[in-house]
Design an enzyme around this catalytic site. Structure first.
Site, short mmCIF file in Angstrom:
data_model
loop_
_atom_site.label_atom_id
_atom_site.label_comp_id
_atom_site.label_asym_id
_atom_site.label_seq_id
_atom_site.Cartn_x
_atom_site.Cartn_y
_atom_site.Cartn_z
N ASP A 245 0.78 -1.24 0.00
CA ASP A 245 0.00 0.00 0.00
C ASP A 245 0.81 1.30 0.00
O ASP A 245 0.25 2.38 0.17
CB ASP A 245 -1.04 0.00 1.14
CG ASP A 245 -0.42 -0.22 2.52
OD1 ASP A 245 0.79 -0.49 2.60
OD2 ASP A 245 -1.16 -0.12 3.50
N ARG A 262 9.68 2.07 -7.80
CA ARG A 262 9.53 0.62 -7.65
C ARG A 262 8.79 0.07 -8.86
O ARG A 262 7.58 -0.18 -8.80
CB ARG A 262 8.74 0.32 -6.37
CG ARG A 262 9.39 0.87 -5.12
CD ARG A 262 8.47 0.79 -3.92
NE ARG A 262 9.17 1.25 -2.72
CZ ARG A 262 8.58 1.45 -1.55
NH1 ARG A 262 7.28 1.24 -1.41
NH2 ARG A 262 9.27 1.87 -0.52
N SER A 299 9.33 3.93 4.60
CA SER A 299 10.07 4.79 3.68
C SER A 299 9.32 6.11 3.48
O SER A 299 8.16 6.24 3.89
CB SER A 299 10.22 4.07 2.34
OG SER A 299 9.01 4.14 1.62
N CYS A 351 -2.23 2.11 6.21
CA CYS A 351 -1.76 1.08 7.17
C CYS A 351 -2.57 1.10 8.46
O CYS A 351 -2.83 0.07 9.07
CB CYS A 351 -0.32 1.33 7.56
SG CYS A 351 0.80 1.66 6.22
N1 ARG Z 1 7.00 -0.71 3.60
C1 ARG Z 1 6.30 0.42 3.03
C2 ARG Z 1 7.28 1.49 2.68
O1 ARG Z 1 8.02 1.91 3.51
C3 ARG Z 1 5.32 1.00 3.99
C4 ARG Z 1 4.01 0.33 3.92
C5 ARG Z 1 3.52 0.11 5.27
N2 ARG Z 1 2.21 -0.47 5.14
C6 ARG Z 1 1.57 -1.03 6.12
N3 ARG Z 1 0.38 -1.52 5.86
N4 ARG Z 1 2.09 -1.15 7.32
O2 ARG Z 1 7.34 1.93 1.57
#
Ligand code: ARG
Length: 373
Positions: A245, A262, A299, A351
């Site tokens: 997301d 990405r 991020s 999130c």
């Molecule tokens: N890993 C993602 C990023 O940093 C963040 C998304 C977090 N999403 C969540 N449902 N906890 O780009």
């Protein structure tokens, strides 16, 4: 009250918004490596996030909940546990738990069903308990609700590639991306594993990101569990894939916002194209890795971790001006919501939520097949 949601954009009526209370920087475990010496958590240490950070995050979460209520949305909140307690199964013990801010990771609504994900961190094994009071009340209130839980994982050492983190972090980016494409990451295929936040709902099509927390057996389990859907495993050019997301964000039928850093795979892009979907590159985030809040494992792309109220109205983090301008140009009413203080607790506006009810039915937005899609 009713449970119903088929996609990420239908008119929102009922939602769960997480809480920051008691969130813990997790103790080390096979899946989690943290090393934040400058913020008081060098490798091997763990403990609750500072009280002032919790207070600021809760203020933003409460404010977000209130602004949704003002729009006529029913808002429920989870019940935090004492996350500093150890957690154990007969096969392992883990020194700490985590928190209950990112609801999206744990639960997914598909039609009249709410499904509890397996999760793949030992520290998050019992997180579903924070949502059980709500799920019990939904189950009693809505005779049609389907309440499901994916097989509880064992999470023994056999579920994790031994020595993954130091080995992976020593690789150059192109080799990391190669491993991402092949999904040779942290998780083995010993058992099905997935986080709910790796699933993006587009009506009949569910796109599931293979990631650091979702394996191929997890996707297979989801495909068998949702036999009337098309369940597609997908990967992106992201060295640390974790939840879809902040990468691939549907906004309305025919429009998806994409984190341009990405890249999606060409076959997926073609599938969207031949079905008349426009894939819009997101605006650059306002933050950089250097200006992220302390103790943040997300991020700067939380800038696109938006929540849709309907296909014309979207909540966006209030300081993400470039992203708000882009959405404005695309014809959306943008509701700015201050939320960066919540990020260290596990994410952004998407999130932090799980939609319980969105008006609408299951539609097929992809009538044409392409390649493996
Ligand atoms: N890993 C993602 C990023 O940093 C963040 C998304 C977090 N999403 C969540 N449902 N906890 O780009």
């Amino acid at each position: 009250m009713k449970v119903n949601a088929w996609n990420e954009w239908d008119p929102l009526r009922h939602i769960i918004v997480g809480r920051a209370d008691g969130t813990v920087v997790q103790a080390a475990e096979p899946a989690v490596y943290r090393d934040w010496p400058q913020d008081g958590f060098p490798q091997g240490t763990w403990g609750p996030l500072p009280d002032d950070m919790v207070a600021r995050a809760n203020e933003q979460l409460d404010n977000f909940a209130e602004s949704l209520r003002r729009r006529g949305v029913t808002v429920d909140r989870p019940q935090p546990l004492d996350f500093s307690q150890p957690v154990a199964t007969p096969e392992w013990t883990q020194d700490s738990q985590f928190g209950c801010m990112p609801v999206r990771d744990v639960l997914i609504t598909v039609g009249n069903e709410i499904l509890e994900a397996t999760m793949s961190y030992r520290s998050r094994w019992f997180e579903y308990l924070c949502y059980r009071p709500l799920l019990e009340s939904y189950f009693h209130a809505d005779q049609d609700m389907r309440w499901e839980a994916a097989p509880k994982p064992r999470l023994t050492d056999a579920s994790f590639r031994a020595g993954f983190w130091p080995e992976y972090e020593s690789l150059p980016d192109d080799e990391k991306l190669d491993r991402v494409r092949r999904n040779e990451l942290l998780l083995t295929e010993a058992e099905p594993l997935f986080d709910a936040a790796d699933v993006a709902r587009f009506g009949k099509d569910l796109f599931v990101q293979l990631s650091l927390v979702t394996n191929q057996s997890g996707v297979r389990w989801l495909r068998q569990h949702f036999p009337s859907h098309r369940v597609h495993p997908v990967t992106f050019g992201n060295t640390h894939p974790l939840h879809i997301d902040a990468t691939w964000v549907p906004l309305r039928p025919g429009l998806v916002l994409h984190c341009s850093e990405r890249p999606a795979d060409p076959e997926m892009l073609q599938y969207f194209k031949i079905n008349d979907w426009e894939v819009v590159p997101a605006a650059p985030p306002q933050k950089t890795y250097e200006t992220l809040p302390p103790l943040c494992f997300c991020s700067p792309w939380l800038s696109i971790n938006v929540l849709s109220i309907d296909e014309r109205t979207v909540c966006v983090e209030a300081s993400e001006t470039r992203q708000m301008e882009l959405l404005d140009r695309l014809g959306f009413e943008v509701l700015p919501v201050p939320f960066w203080d919540v990020a260290p607790f596990g994410g952004g506006l998407n999130c932090a939520t799980v939609d319980v009810y969105r008006e609408g039915t299951c539609e097929d937005y992809f009538p044409k097949r392409h390649g493996r899609f």
